[in-house]
Scaffold this active site. Structure first.
Site, short mmCIF file in Angstrom:
data_model
loop_
_atom_site.label_atom_id
_atom_site.label_comp_id
_atom_site.label_asym_id
_atom_site.label_seq_id
_atom_site.Cartn_x
_atom_site.Cartn_y
_atom_site.Cartn_z
CG LEU A 54 -15.83 -37.58 29.17
CD1 LEU A 54 -16.31 -36.79 30.39
CD2 LEU A 54 -16.30 -36.91 27.91
CG ASP A 55 -10.67 -36.77 24.30
OD1 ASP A 55 -10.08 -37.86 24.27
OD2 ASP A 55 -11.38 -36.35 23.37
CG MET A 56 -6.23 -34.42 30.45
SD MET A 56 -4.47 -34.73 30.23
CE MET A 56 -3.87 -33.81 31.61
#
Length: 177
Positions: free
Chosen positions: A39-41
């Site tokens: 999952l992206d930041m």
């Protein structure tokens, strides 16, 4: 073993970072587990981790075609035509997306406050979509909503196949045998 983790906003989906940013190691104290996917930041929600390489491959293999479900807060109120485009497939720079399952939903009552609030424009309403996709391209949901004219403000993954975050608060995890 599978670890269900509710990844908070602004946390990297890895265990180390030479820049001092928050990582999985700040929340998960189980040795030798690795993220199955990412999952992206700036995205939140369900992340699966495992200590089993074969299971990791099975969980991340696109051939398994398990739906990933996202709650997406978007800028504006999508029209029926915009939703239909998301459902039939969106042309992105890296090609056409597979069809998605999309529906407008009310504000989720269970949704937690985010540490850093989303950007809001006074003259633009926001709304929520539930989007289910089988792919996992880089920043795919964000690129899809932007392509149809309703940019993503907040993205929370709630399900990967049959796994879901249920009552896990941001930063909490649960081990599933």
């Amino acid at each position: 073993m599978i670890v269900l983790f509710n990844k908070p906003y602004n946390v990297l989906t890895k265990f180390t970072d030479d820049q001092g940013r928050a990582t999985l190691a700040d929340f998960i104290d189980i040795p030798r587990v690795y993220a199955a996917g990412r999952l992206d930041m700036d995205s939140e929600g369900l992340l699966l981790l495992t200590d089993n390489g074969q299971l990791n491959h099975a969980l991340t293999d696109p051939e398994n075609k398990a739906y990933k479900t996202y709650i997406v807060q978007v800028e504006g109120v999508p029209t029926k035509a915009q939703i239909k485009t998301l459902e039939t497939g969106v042309e992105l720079k890296d090609g056409m997306t597979l069809p998605a399952k999309v529906k407008r939903i009310p504000y989720p009552k269970w949704l937690w406050e985010r540490e850093k609030p989303i950007r809001v424009r006074q003259n633009k309403p926001t709304s929520f979509l539930q989007i289910k996709i089988k792919e996992g391209r880089n920043r795919q949901v964000r690129r899809m909503t932007a392509a149809v004219g309703v940019p993503t403000l907040r993205l929370i993954r709630t399900h990967i196949g049959d796994y879901h975050i249920a009552d896990l608060k941001p930063g909490q995890y649960r081990v599933v045998k």
